[in-house]
Design a protein around this motif. Structure first.
Motif, PDB file in Angstrom:
ATOM      1  N   GLU A   1      -0.893 115.888  72.695  1.00 24.55           N
ATOM      2  CA  GLU A   1      -1.731 115.020  71.870  1.00 24.55           C
ATOM      3  C   GLU A   1      -2.008 113.700  72.577  1.00 24.55           C
ATOM      4  N   ALA A   2      -1.015 113.166  73.242  1.00 24.10           N
ATOM      5  CA  ALA A   2      -1.185 111.902  73.964  1.00 24.10           C
ATOM      6  C   ALA A   2      -2.139 112.054  75.148  1.00 24.10           C
ATOM      7  N   LEU A   3      -2.224 113.270  75.696  1.00 27.14           N
ATOM      8  CA  LEU A   3      -3.032 113.498  76.895  1.00 27.14           C
ATOM      9  C   LEU A   3      -4.333 114.248  76.622  1.00 27.14           C
ATOM     10  N   GLY A   4      -4.574 114.600  75.378  1.00 25.08           N
ATOM     11  CA  GLY A   4      -5.769 115.365  75.065  1.00 25.08           C
ATOM     12  C   GLY A   4      -5.683 116.802  75.555  1.00 25.08           C
ATOM     13  N   MET A   5      -4.482 117.369  75.529  1.00 25.52           N
ATOM     14  CA  MET A   5      -4.239 118.761  75.937  1.00 25.52           C
ATOM     15  C   MET A   5      -3.564 119.491  74.783  1.00 25.52           C
ATOM     16  N   GLY A   6      -3.669 120.793  74.805  1.00 33.97           N
ATOM     17  CA  GLY A   6      -2.917 121.588  73.863  1.00 33.97           C
ATOM     18  C   GLY A   6      -1.484 121.779  74.350  1.00 33.97           C
ATOM     19  N   GLU A   7      -0.612 122.116  73.440  1.00 33.16           N
ATOM     20  CA  GLU A   7       0.793 122.361  73.767  1.00 33.16           C
ATOM     21  C   GLU A   7       0.932 123.434  74.847  1.00 33.16           C
ATOM     22  N   GLU A   8       0.164 124.511  74.729  1.00 31.09           N
ATOM     23  CA  GLU A   8       0.231 125.601  75.718  1.00 31.09           C
ATOM     24  C   GLU A   8      -0.183 125.134  77.102  1.00 31.09           C
TER      25      GLU A   8
ATOM     26  N   LYS B   1      10.802 118.646  67.105  1.00 32.86           N
ATOM     27  CA  LYS B   1      10.796 120.108  67.109  1.00 32.86           C
ATOM     28  C   LYS B   1       9.850 120.657  68.182  1.00 32.86           C
ATOM     29  N   ARG B   2       8.716 119.989  68.416  1.00 32.66           N
ATOM     30  CA  ARG B   2       7.721 120.464  69.386  1.00 32.66           C
ATOM     31  C   ARG B   2       7.288 119.304  70.281  1.00 32.66           C
ATOM     32  N   PRO B   3       8.161 118.858  71.176  1.00 33.83           N
ATOM     33  CA  PRO B   3       7.855 117.680  72.000  1.00 33.83           C
ATOM     34  C   PRO B   3       6.658 117.884  72.933  1.00 33.83           C
ATOM     35  N   TYR B   4       6.420 119.107  73.380  1.00 29.49           N
ATOM     36  CA  TYR B   4       5.289 119.339  74.284  1.00 29.49           C
ATOM     37  C   TYR B   4       3.960 119.155  73.563  1.00 29.49           C
ATOM     38  N   ARG B   5       3.941 119.426  72.280  1.00 23.34           N
ATOM     39  CA  ARG B   5       2.726 119.190  71.498  1.00 23.34           C
ATOM     40  C   ARG B   5       2.447 117.686  71.436  1.00 23.34           C
ATOM     41  N   ILE B   6       3.504 116.883  71.287  1.00 22.11           N
ATOM     42  CA  ILE B   6       3.341 115.421  71.244  1.00 22.11           C
ATOM     43  C   ILE B   6       2.773 114.925  72.563  1.00 22.11           C
ATOM     44  N   TRP B   7       3.307 115.420  73.695  1.00 16.62           N
ATOM     45  CA  TRP B   7       2.750 115.046  74.997  1.00 16.62           C
ATOM     46  C   TRP B   7       1.287 115.458  75.078  1.00 16.62           C
TER      47      TRP B   7
ATOM     48  N   LEU C   1      -0.863 114.730  87.226  1.00 17.39           N
ATOM     49  CA  LEU C   1      -0.276 113.401  87.436  1.00 17.39           C
ATOM     50  C   LEU C   1      -0.086 112.665  86.108  1.00 17.39           C
ATOM     51  N   GLU C   2      -1.087 112.739  85.239  1.00 15.16           N
ATOM     52  CA  GLU C   2      -0.963 112.109  83.922  1.00 15.16           C
ATOM     53  C   GLU C   2       0.210 112.705  83.151  1.00 15.16           C
ATOM     54  N   LEU C   3       0.337 114.022  83.238  1.00 10.23           N
ATOM     55  CA  LEU C   3       1.439 114.703  82.551  1.00 10.23           C
ATOM     56  C   LEU C   3       2.789 114.263  83.121  1.00 10.23           C
ATOM     57  N   LEU C   4       2.887 114.161  84.428  1.00 13.20           N
ATOM     58  CA  LEU C   4       4.144 113.718  85.042  1.00 13.20           C
ATOM     59  C   LEU C   4       4.485 112.289  84.631  1.00 13.20           C
ATOM     60  N   ARG C   5       3.481 111.435  84.532  1.00 16.76           N
ATOM     61  CA  ARG C   5       3.735 110.054  84.107  1.00 16.76           C
ATOM     62  C   ARG C   5       4.317 110.015  82.692  1.00 16.76           C
ATOM     63  N   VAL C   6       3.789 110.860  81.809  1.00 10.35           N
ATOM     64  CA  VAL C   6       4.321 110.932  80.447  1.00 10.35           C
ATOM     65  C   VAL C   6       5.713 111.565  80.459  1.00 10.35           C
ATOM     66  N   ALA C   7       5.874 112.624  81.225  1.00 10.46           N
ATOM     67  CA  ALA C   7       7.142 113.369  81.253  1.00 10.46           C
ATOM     68  C   ALA C   7       8.299 112.535  81.787  1.00 10.46           C
ATOM     69  N   GLN C   8       8.026 111.625  82.718  1.00 11.93           N
ATOM     70  CA  GLN C   8       9.127 110.863  83.316  1.00 11.93           C
ATOM     71  C   GLN C   8       9.808 109.934  82.315  1.00 11.93           C
ATOM     72  N   ASP C   9       9.185 109.710  81.167  1.00 14.05           N
ATOM     73  CA  ASP C   9       9.832 108.910  80.124  1.00 14.05           C
ATOM     74  C   ASP C   9      10.711 109.747  79.206  1.00 14.05           C
ATOM     75  N   GLY C  10      10.719 111.064  79.421  1.00 15.41           N
ATOM     76  CA  GLY C  10      11.623 111.940  78.690  1.00 15.41           C
ATOM     77  C   GLY C  10      11.001 112.554  77.450  1.00 15.41           C
ATOM     78  N   LEU C  11      11.621 113.617  77.017  1.00 14.90           N
ATOM     79  CA  LEU C  11      11.206 114.318  75.806  1.00 14.90           C
ATOM     80  C   LEU C  11      11.740 113.591  74.583  1.00 14.90           C
ATOM     81  N   SER C  12      10.925 113.533  73.551  1.00 12.67           N
ATOM     82  CA  SER C  12      11.423 112.981  72.291  1.00 12.67           C
ATOM     83  C   SER C  12      12.186 114.088  71.567  1.00 12.67           C
ATOM     84  N   LEU C  13      13.085 113.701  70.713  1.00 10.45           N
ATOM     85  CA  LEU C  13      13.887 114.669  69.970  1.00 10.45           C
ATOM     86  C   LEU C  13      13.091 115.152  68.764  1.00 10.45           C
TER      87      LEU C  13
END
Length: 152
Positions: free
Chosen positions: A28-35, A20-26, A6-18
Protein backbone atom coordinates in the motif's frame (compact mmCIF):
# COMPACT_ATOMS: atom_id res chain seq x y z
CA UNK A 1 16.90 -4.76 -10.01
CA UNK A 2 14.74 -1.82 -10.96
CA UNK A 3 13.64 1.38 -9.23
CA UNK A 4 10.61 -0.39 -7.71
CA UNK A 5 12.91 -2.97 -6.12
CA UNK A 6 15.02 -0.17 -4.64
CA UNK A 7 11.90 1.50 -3.23
CA UNK A 8 10.86 -1.82 -1.72
CA UNK A 9 14.29 -2.34 -0.15
CA UNK A 10 14.18 1.16 1.35
CA UNK A 11 10.85 0.33 3.01
CA UNK A 12 11.97 -3.17 4.02
CA UNK A 13 15.13 -1.98 5.78
CA UNK A 14 12.94 -0.38 8.46
CA UNK A 15 11.53 -3.80 9.32
CA UNK A 16 8.20 -5.54 9.24
CA UNK A 17 5.40 -4.25 11.41
CA UNK A 18 3.74 -6.73 13.72
CA UNK A 19 0.64 -6.98 11.59
CA UNK A 20 -1.23 -9.96 10.23
CA UNK A 21 -0.30 -9.01 6.63
CA UNK A 22 2.78 -6.76 6.75
CA UNK A 23 3.57 -7.19 3.04
CA UNK A 24 0.20 -5.72 2.16
CA UNK A 25 1.08 -2.64 4.26
CA UNK A 26 4.38 -2.27 2.36
CA UNK A 27 2.51 -2.69 -0.91
CA UNK A 28 0.00 0.00 0.00
CA UNK A 29 2.84 2.39 0.81
CA UNK A 30 4.48 1.64 -2.55
CA UNK A 31 1.43 1.35 -4.77
CA UNK A 32 1.93 -2.41 -5.22
CA UNK A 33 -0.18 -5.40 -4.39
CA UNK A 34 0.83 -7.78 -1.62
CA UNK A 35 1.63 -10.52 -4.17
CA UNK A 36 3.94 -8.19 -6.12
CA UNK A 37 5.82 -7.30 -2.92
CA UNK A 38 6.30 -10.97 -2.07
CA UNK A 39 7.32 -11.96 -5.61
CA UNK A 40 9.84 -9.09 -5.84
CA UNK A 41 11.36 -10.06 -2.47
CA UNK A 42 11.61 -13.71 -3.50
CA UNK A 43 13.21 -12.76 -6.83
CA UNK A 44 15.77 -10.54 -5.08
CA UNK A 45 16.54 -13.36 -2.66
CA UNK A 46 16.97 -15.80 -5.55
CA UNK A 47 19.33 -13.35 -7.30
CA UNK A 48 21.40 -12.94 -4.11
CA UNK A 49 20.46 -9.29 -3.60
CA UNK A 50 18.76 -10.24 -0.32
CA UNK A 51 20.47 -12.94 1.69
CA UNK A 52 17.79 -13.52 4.30
CA UNK A 53 15.09 -12.08 6.48
CA UNK A 54 15.78 -12.25 10.16
CA UNK A 55 14.81 -10.71 13.45
CA UNK A 56 17.08 -8.21 15.11
CA UNK A 57 16.85 -8.51 18.86
CA UNK A 58 17.78 -5.80 21.31
CA UNK A 59 20.21 -7.97 23.24
CA UNK A 60 20.58 -5.55 26.16
CA UNK A 61 16.82 -5.75 26.79
CA UNK A 62 17.26 -9.53 27.13
CA UNK A 63 20.03 -9.15 29.70
CA UNK A 64 22.93 -9.76 27.33
CA UNK A 65 25.21 -7.03 28.62
CA UNK A 66 28.75 -8.16 27.76
CA UNK A 67 30.18 -8.00 24.25
CA UNK A 68 33.67 -9.17 23.49
CA UNK A 69 35.79 -9.05 20.39
CA UNK A 70 38.28 -11.89 20.67
CA UNK A 71 41.32 -11.52 18.44
CA UNK A 72 43.32 -14.66 17.67
CA UNK A 73 46.82 -15.26 16.38
CA UNK A 74 46.30 -18.24 14.10
CA UNK A 75 49.10 -19.75 12.01
CA UNK A 76 48.45 -19.06 8.29
CA UNK A 77 48.19 -22.77 7.48
CA UNK A 78 45.36 -23.15 10.04
CA UNK A 79 43.33 -20.01 9.28
CA UNK A 80 40.69 -21.79 7.18
CA UNK A 81 40.27 -24.67 9.61
CA UNK A 82 40.16 -22.53 12.75
CA UNK A 83 38.04 -19.82 11.15
CA UNK A 84 35.42 -22.38 10.12
CA UNK A 85 35.46 -23.95 13.59
CA UNK A 86 34.97 -20.59 15.32
CA UNK A 87 32.26 -19.59 12.84
CA UNK A 88 30.40 -22.82 13.63
CA UNK A 89 30.45 -22.13 17.38
CA UNK A 90 26.99 -21.20 18.63
CA UNK A 91 28.33 -18.39 20.83
CA UNK A 92 30.15 -16.65 17.95
CA UNK A 93 28.04 -14.08 16.11
CA UNK A 94 30.75 -12.75 13.78
CA UNK A 95 33.94 -14.39 12.59
CA UNK A 96 36.32 -12.97 10.03
CA UNK A 97 39.94 -12.83 8.94
CA UNK A 98 42.00 -9.64 8.83
CA UNK A 99 45.51 -8.97 7.64
CA UNK A 100 48.16 -8.71 10.31
CA UNK A 101 50.53 -5.79 10.78
CA UNK A 102 54.09 -5.65 12.00
CA UNK A 103 52.95 -4.72 15.51
CA UNK A 104 49.57 -6.55 15.45
CA UNK A 105 49.80 -10.27 14.68
CA UNK A 106 46.15 -11.19 15.26
CA UNK A 107 44.38 -12.42 12.14
CA UNK A 108 41.08 -14.03 13.20
CA UNK A 109 38.40 -11.95 14.90
CA UNK A 110 35.37 -13.38 16.68
CA UNK A 111 32.53 -11.55 18.41
CA UNK A 112 30.67 -13.07 21.35
CA UNK A 113 27.90 -11.78 23.60
CA UNK A 114 26.81 -12.96 27.05
CA UNK A 115 25.18 -11.91 30.29
CA UNK A 116 28.53 -10.99 31.82
CA UNK A 117 32.24 -10.60 31.17
CA UNK A 118 33.12 -13.82 32.97
CA UNK A 119 31.01 -15.81 30.55
CA UNK A 120 32.75 -14.15 27.58
CA UNK A 121 36.10 -15.15 29.09
CA UNK A 122 34.85 -18.72 29.52
CA UNK A 123 33.77 -18.82 25.88
CA UNK A 124 37.20 -17.58 24.79
CA UNK A 125 38.89 -20.20 26.95
CA UNK A 126 36.69 -22.96 25.53
CA UNK A 127 37.38 -21.86 21.93
CA UNK A 128 41.10 -21.78 22.71
CA UNK A 129 41.04 -25.31 24.14
CA UNK A 130 39.04 -26.70 21.22
CA UNK A 131 41.20 -25.03 18.56
CA UNK A 132 44.55 -25.32 20.30
CA UNK A 133 45.12 -21.59 19.73
CA UNK A 134 46.47 -20.02 22.90
CA UNK A 135 47.46 -16.56 21.66
CA UNK A 136 44.42 -14.32 21.90
CA UNK A 137 43.15 -11.12 23.49
CA UNK A 138 39.62 -10.47 24.72
CA UNK A 139 38.52 -6.87 24.09
CA UNK A 140 35.28 -5.84 25.79
CA UNK A 141 32.87 -3.21 24.52
CA UNK A 142 32.65 -0.35 26.97
CA UNK A 143 29.90 1.74 25.40
CA UNK A 144 27.53 1.25 22.46
CA UNK A 145 27.15 4.39 20.39
CA UNK A 146 25.09 3.06 17.52
CA UNK A 147 23.60 -0.19 16.34
CA UNK A 148 21.87 -0.42 12.99
CA UNK A 149 21.85 -2.70 9.98
CA UNK A 150 23.36 -1.67 6.67
CA UNK A 151 21.14 0.80 4.81
CA UNK A 152 20.73 1.83 1.21
Amino acid sequence: MDERDLELLRVAQDGLSLEKRPYRIWGEALGMGEEEVISRLLAMEEEGIIRRFSATIGHRALGILANALIVWRVPPERVEEVGLAYAAAEEVTHCYERETAEDWLYNIYTMVHSRGREECLEIADRLARVSGISEYIVLFSEKEYKKTSARI
